[in-house]
Design an enzyme around this catalytic site. Sequence first.
Site, PDB file in Angstrom:
ATOM      1  N   GLU A   1      -2.558   7.576  -4.797  1.00  0.00           N
ATOM      2  CA  GLU A   1      -2.809   6.950  -6.088  1.00  0.00           C
ATOM      3  C   GLU A   1      -4.145   7.409  -6.695  1.00  0.00           C
ATOM      4  OE1 GLU A   1      -2.920   2.272  -7.379  1.00  0.00           O
ATOM      5  OE2 GLU A   1      -1.582   2.898  -5.767  1.00  0.00           O
TER       6      GLU A   1
ATOM      7  N   HIS B   1       0.233   0.077 -10.494  1.00  0.00           N
ATOM      8  CA  HIS B   1      -0.505  -0.888  -9.683  1.00  0.00           C
ATOM      9  C   HIS B   1      -0.822  -2.161 -10.482  1.00  0.00           C
ATOM     10  CE1 HIS B   1      -3.162  -0.951  -5.845  1.00  0.00           C
ATOM     11  NE2 HIS B   1      -2.764  -2.180  -6.158  1.00  0.00           N
TER      12      HIS B   1
ATOM     13  N   ARG C   1       0.848  -1.182   0.000  1.00  0.00           N
ATOM     14  CA  ARG C   1       0.000   0.000   0.000  1.00  0.00           C
ATOM     15  C   ARG C   1       0.887   1.238   0.000  1.00  0.00           C
ATOM     16  NH1 ARG C   1      -3.170  -2.534  -1.926  1.00  0.00           N
ATOM     17  NH2 ARG C   1      -5.270  -3.153  -1.263  1.00  0.00           N
TER      18      ARG C   1
END
Length: 331
Positions: free
Chosen positions: A268, A287, A239
């Site tokens: 993000e 990602h 994360r």
Amino acid sequence: MTRVFVSQEIVEDALEEFEGSGITVDLRRDHRPLPAEELRATAADYDGLICLLTDRIDAEFLAACPRLRVVANVAVGFDNIDVAAATRAGVAVTNTPRVLTDATADLAFTLLLATARRVPEGDAFLRAGKYTHWRVKQEQMGVDVFGATLGLFGLGQIGRAVARRARGFDMTVLYHDVHRLPAEDERELGVTYVEFEELLARSDFVSVHSPLTDTTRHRFDAAAFAAMKPTAMLINTARGPVVDEAALAAALRDGVIAGAGLDVFEREPEVDAQLVQLRERVVLLPHLGSATGTTRREMCRMAARNVRDALSGKRPESLVNPEVAPREGTG
């Protein structure tokens, strides 16, 4: 009628999981997340929701959706969901663990290798027509991975999968986690538990595999980078907010650490502009951790099964808040 809303496009054959269930599913065929207010208004009349990490499911959302009985996140993490608020509202929360373990571990090791051996730089160099001959002092000189020391911050399923991959590179594997493994499991994995400070001081590569919690947020800050070897590299496929991006950019720019490979980011999809400007020994990906066709398909199918089971009065296979007992729908 029992109804389910899918907030963004998913692999559509996942909806086969609802066949014969009597549940009506409305799929939104758009990859862009809805604004929070619009998501609340749209989901208000549904019993179940399949959502993505970009959907914020908070107390305000839950209050606006009184019929809601289950929220299924198409991800292993669920920091976009206020689980405590969902539990108070009697809403089951589910995720998609295990099915993405190997794909994410593969990508973590891909980032480690690509950063260590400066693969993106070499590719860009060649495509720009700059490769004219082989030379001993190559422009993209990297560092050895075989025999290096790997530090794992977090040793859940993905961290363990990375540890198994490290065996093939004869790496010394250290780990730090809030829960230490039994000695037998440590021997089987070939890992050694150390305190966080020792992990930083000894590792040539530090790979992040912890969930985002109040205690892990910004765990990798300026002080953590200062404690690492100047030759060390940070890998993050967990994360983004576990890493203080501004501090990381400064550490890379000033040579405090040597490199970083990141698949996730603090805000993000926004990425710190200083990180984007760094071209040497910094690899940035959008990602991609679980981004294989097989993995994403099974994530979507698991989310669908979780919703179907919860709305049918069965316990979902990956229930985050077991305090919420499934209950039969009224049809």
